[in-house]
Design a protein around this motif. Structure first.
Motif, mmCIF file in Angstrom:
data_model
loop_
_atom_site.group_PDB
_atom_site.id
_atom_site.type_symbol
_atom_site.label_atom_id
_atom_site.label_comp_id
_atom_site.label_asym_id
_atom_site.label_seq_id
_atom_site.Cartn_x
_atom_site.Cartn_y
_atom_site.Cartn_z
ATOM 1 N N ALA A 277 -45.612 3.938 -14.093
ATOM 2 C CA ALA A 277 -44.282 3.393 -14.369
ATOM 3 C C ALA A 277 -43.418 4.594 -14.865
ATOM 4 N N LEU A 278 -42.127 4.578 -14.407
ATOM 5 C CA LEU A 278 -41.224 5.672 -14.815
ATOM 6 C C LEU A 278 -40.722 5.279 -16.278
ATOM 7 N N THR B 273 -38.665 2.367 -22.822
ATOM 8 C CA THR B 273 -37.716 1.901 -21.733
ATOM 9 C C THR B 273 -38.185 2.493 -20.463
ATOM 10 N N ILE B 274 -38.365 1.802 -19.357
ATOM 11 C CA ILE B 274 -38.883 2.136 -18.098
ATOM 12 C C ILE B 274 -37.551 1.839 -17.254
ATOM 13 N N ILE B 275 -37.661 2.962 -16.095
ATOM 14 C CA ILE B 275 -36.706 2.515 -15.324
ATOM 15 C C ILE B 275 -37.372 2.406 -13.785
ATOM 16 N N VAL B 276 -36.608 1.024 -13.548
ATOM 17 C CA VAL B 276 -37.182 0.518 -12.037
ATOM 18 C C VAL B 276 -36.305 0.652 -10.972
ATOM 19 N N LYS B 277 -36.745 1.351 -10.177
ATOM 20 C CA LYS B 277 -35.816 1.733 -8.750
ATOM 21 C C LYS B 277 -35.804 0.535 -8.031
ATOM 22 N N PRO B 278 -34.746 0.551 -7.221
ATOM 23 C CA PRO B 278 -34.357 -0.526 -5.861
ATOM 24 C C PRO B 278 -35.566 -0.722 -5.229
ATOM 25 N N VAL C 39 -34.118 -6.937 -19.658
ATOM 26 C CA VAL C 39 -33.424 -5.977 -19.009
ATOM 27 C C VAL C 39 -32.451 -5.405 -19.995
ATOM 28 N N ILE C 40 -32.204 -3.975 -20.225
ATOM 29 C CA ILE C 40 -31.083 -3.681 -21.076
ATOM 30 C C ILE C 40 -30.129 -2.904 -20.339
ATOM 31 N N LYS C 41 -30.286 -2.531 -19.270
ATOM 32 C CA LYS C 41 -29.089 -1.968 -18.404
ATOM 33 C C LYS C 41 -29.251 -2.152 -16.939
ATOM 34 N N GLY C 42 -28.609 -2.573 -16.456
ATOM 35 C CA GLY C 42 -28.150 -2.904 -14.871
ATOM 36 C C GLY C 42 -28.294 -4.275 -14.725
ATOM 37 N N ILE D 136 -40.941 -7.987 -7.862
ATOM 38 C CA ILE D 136 -40.223 -7.077 -7.046
ATOM 39 C C ILE D 136 -38.603 -7.079 -7.384
ATOM 40 N N ASN D 137 -38.349 -5.691 -7.943
ATOM 41 C CA ASN D 137 -36.702 -5.675 -7.974
ATOM 42 C C ASN D 137 -36.125 -5.724 -7.020
ATOM 43 N N GLY D 138 -34.614 -5.901 -6.826
ATOM 44 C CA GLY D 138 -33.827 -5.977 -5.632
ATOM 45 C C GLY D 138 -33.093 -4.961 -5.416
ATOM 46 N N GLY D 139 -31.857 -4.680 -5.095
ATOM 47 C CA GLY D 139 -31.019 -3.254 -4.795
ATOM 48 C C GLY D 139 -30.583 -2.529 -5.740
ATOM 49 N N SER D 140 -31.018 -2.828 -7.070
ATOM 50 C CA SER D 140 -30.077 -2.339 -8.362
ATOM 51 C C SER D 140 -31.149 -1.451 -9.149
ATOM 52 N N VAL D 141 -30.844 -0.593 -9.749
ATOM 53 C CA VAL D 141 -31.627 0.025 -10.818
ATOM 54 C C VAL D 141 -31.560 -0.625 -12.117
#
Length: 701
Positions: free
Chosen positions: A175-176, A196-201, A211-214, A259-264
């Motif tokens: 994970a990032l 906090t982790i960042i999930v790319k598109p 979700v806290i942002k995006g 699976i994440n869609g097209g947004s960060v």
């Protein structure tokens, strides 16, 4: 109580110790492959599967079987060549014995060491007996077909297991994570709560969180079976600790493996890797093989008595030469033929293969079935009890009707109502405001002042200098509020009879409107109930704490056969017990939390929307991972299909044994044909069971 149940589950659960789940990186898994092929594995807490490794890796058993067959065919072919000594063929047959009997002997020894006798032992004795008689060709043929059947059987069963094991690959290995203001890639086991982790598109989400942002859509099909991506948005308070929160709205919550869609998306971790929904799901699916179905318990009992009986019969047949005029060799050969014919290989594998395939197919469809018992019981149901709120209905009230009175327009009425309810803390206020704004998105709302709640009655406030009352009939029946005109009272009574919660709106001395709310039925509820009826569910009972009038109104809309209202949680338990006595088998469908006692008393407890709910996953026999009622007919249809295949397999396996035993005793069939038919039936039941992996819901209401 919940925390206690979590801690005790590994030791005191239904099936004892839970296996450790491997959530490793791909590299780790490759390393384990190099050291994990240690032959026949029966670790404590693991399934009774056979992992046969060796010099050829996982396919060693199959290679050995084929080598046995090649040596057998070569020896048999050379026996027809003049000038070649019969000893050459004999040597090849003996070598074939080694390759064909290696794993058979290994399993027989392991079983005997545990004080039992199984099919492998019977086959080994038959092969040794054939060798003693000098029938090395038929003995080698027996071991070849038996070992080939075993190898192909394990291959077929592994296909079903892989369908379940694929769950372990859903969550990404890393994970990032944001640490000290920097983005760092870490293994998911190293993630800490609150990070906090960042999930790319278009990438997999590595942990359960909020979700806290995006904003964007997430494909939750791998976990919940939902075919349509779910829109996600940030929570209102990113700093809040959500790890202990029991009710997180679906638009905020995400699951590992989806699976994440097209947004960060930036996600706050609320579950460690070992406690994530996907990990808990894998643990419970792994427990499936240890939970035996009623049919499997029957076959186990049957084998427990049948195998010793066969050994006694074979021993007696060995001494048939003392009674009838024939040489010992013929009696012994007949006994060995009976031994092969009577070995219940197909019976032993018929039910486990069907159960495993059925559970694997259910998991792909977003339904967790915890073993063979609920899988079979589900298919025998004739009655289902449903909790109303959140199961047959949406679980939250919606604004259903707005009736302006005495010359006022709908928009003006909504403006007044929203201005007051925006300042109210009443549980229905949010639903009123939301519904009104959906009706008229451009609604301009005046400021309400002096807002005052009237407990159990409603609310009052000043809007544009005029006193406004919004409340139930009891509010206006109080002294000083004025009586309700008959036509308005009748209209309110009619709405309430149809299951609506009604409120009157009064400005000064004039009633200016009626608004009503209702916990509306799910859109799919009526269709689902029709499908269940098609499947043979005779009784569909709705249980609710609402009054009987509301219960009957909802029942009329969706088509349940009966509605039982005014029920406390303990009354729901009594209701399920009452149904159980009359119908013998009954399911209880609820949310897995307040319906847990009723679920426990039912034959099969079914939890709705179990993804992310620890209690639902632990209390239910069957968990519908998504909040999707339409997966219930799929689960019942799959169970019916599974039961049908289990019955077919039983008839095939018992029928073959019933036919072969008399034929071999009478001497009509020898070891060769007996082996071919015997092993053919074993493969047939496995292939029949694997048809469940391709099951499609064909229910048409």
């Amino acid at each position: 109580m919940e925390e206690q149940s979590k801690e005790q589950a590994p030791e005191n659960g239904r099936q004892g110790r839970q296996p450790q789940i491997d959530i490793s990186t791909a590299k780790d898994k490759e390393e384990k492959k190099d050291h994990g092929q240690k032959g026949h594995v029966h670790e404590e807490g693991e399934s009774e599967g056979h992992e046969h490794g060796g010099i050829f890796g996982k396919n060693t058993e199959l290679v050995y079987a084929l080598l046995c067959g090649a040596l057998l065919a070569t020896g048999w072919g050379l026996s027809f060549v003049s000038g070649i000594s019969p000893t050459v063929s004999l040597v090849l047959y003996i070598i074939a014995y080694y390759f064909g009997g290696y794993y058979t002997a290994k399993e027989a020894v392991q079983t005997i060491a545990k004080g039992g006798f199984e099919i492998d032992f019977l086959m080994l004795v038959a092969a040794i007996g054939a060798g003693i008689l000098g029938e090395w060709l038929e003995g080698a043929l027996l071991l070849f077909l038996f070992s080939l059947g075993h190898a192909l059987e394990h291959f077929a069963m592994e296909k079903a297991r892989k369908s379940i094991a694929a769950l372990t690959d859903l969550a990404p290995p890393t994970a990032l994570v944001v640490r000290d203001g920097k983005e760092t890639e870490v293994r998911i086991e190293e993630l800490r709560l609150g990070e906090t982790i960042i999930v790319k598109p278009n990438s997999k989400i590595p942990a359960d969180g909020v979700v806290i942002k995006g904003e964007g859509s997430v494909n939750q099909a791998p976990i919940t079976g939902e075919s349509v991506p779910v829109d996600k948005r940030p929570v209102d308070d990113p700093a809040k600790d959500y790890s202990a929160e029991k009710t997180i709205k679906p638009e905020h919550r995400v699951f590992a493996g989806t699976i994440n869609g097209g947004s960060v998306l930036e996600i706050k971790v609320i579950k460690e890797a070992k406690d994530s929904t996907i990990s808990r799901l894998i643990k419970m699916v792994n427990e499936v093989e240890k939970q035996k179905s009623p049919t499997q318990m029957f076959t186990d009992r049957f084998e427990r008595y049948f195998v010793p009986s066969v050994l006694v019969l074979v021993t007696l047949l060995c001494f048939a030469f003392l009674v009838i005029d024939e040489p010992f060799s013929k009696s012994f050969y007949r006994a060995m033929s009976v031994l092969v014919a009577a070995s219940p290989c197909a019976l032993a594998i018929s039910t486990p293969s069907a159960v495993l395939s059925g559970v694997a197919r259910a998991a792909r469809g977003g339904v967790l079935i915890k073993g063979g018992r609920p899988l079979e019981d589900l298919g025998e149901l004739t009655a289902i009890a449903f909790d109303k709120t959140g199961t047959l209905t949406e679980g939250k009230p919606k604004l259903t009707n707005v009736f302006p009175l005495n010359g006022i327009g709908e928009q003006e009425l909504l403006q007044i109502v929203v201005s007051v309810e925006k300042r109210s803390d009443h549980p229905l206020a949010e639903a009123i405001v939301k519904g009104a704004m959906e009706k008229n998105k451009d609604l301009s709302v005046p400021e309400a002042t002096n807002v005052k709640g009237i407990t159990g009655r409603g609310v009052q406030a000043d809007v544009a200098g005029e006193l406004i009352y919004i409340g139930n009939k009891a509010l206006f029946e109080d002294q000083g509020k004025g009586s309700i005109p008959k036509d308005i009272r009748d209209q309110v009574s009619h709405l309430e009879k149809d299951g609506h919660t009604s409120m009157l709106v009064k400005r000064k001395d004039t009633f200016i409107g009626i608004i009503s709310l209702m916990d509306t039925p799910r859109k799919e509820a009526q269709q689902v109930l029709q499908e269940l009826q098609t499947l043979g569910i005779r009784k569909m009972i709705m249980l609710t704490g609402d009054n009987q009038q509301v219960a009957e109104a909802v029942a009329k809309q969706i088509g349940v056969t009966e509605a039982w209202g005014n029920l406390m949680p303990e009354d729901k338990v009594s209701s399920v017990q009452k149904l159980d006595q009359s119908e013998k088998k009954v399911a209880m469908v609820g949310d897995g939390v307040n319906d847990a006692p009723a679920m426990a008393k039912s034959t099969v407890g079914i939890a709705m929307g179990a993804a992310g709910s620890d209690v639902a996953l632990e209390t239910a026999d069957i968990a519908l991972m998504g909040d999707k009622l339409e997966t219930l007919p799929f689960a019942i249809g799959l169970s019916r299909k599974s039961r049908g295949i289990i019955k077919q397999n039983l008839w095939i396996s018992l029928g073959i044994v019933a036919v072969l035993i008399p034929l071999t005793i009478s001497g009509i069939a020898s070891i060769g044909p007996a082996v071919v038919v015997h092993e053919g039936s074993t493969l047939l039941v496995v292939i029949n069971a694997l048809r469940l992996l391709a099951y499609k819901n064909k229910v048409k209401a």
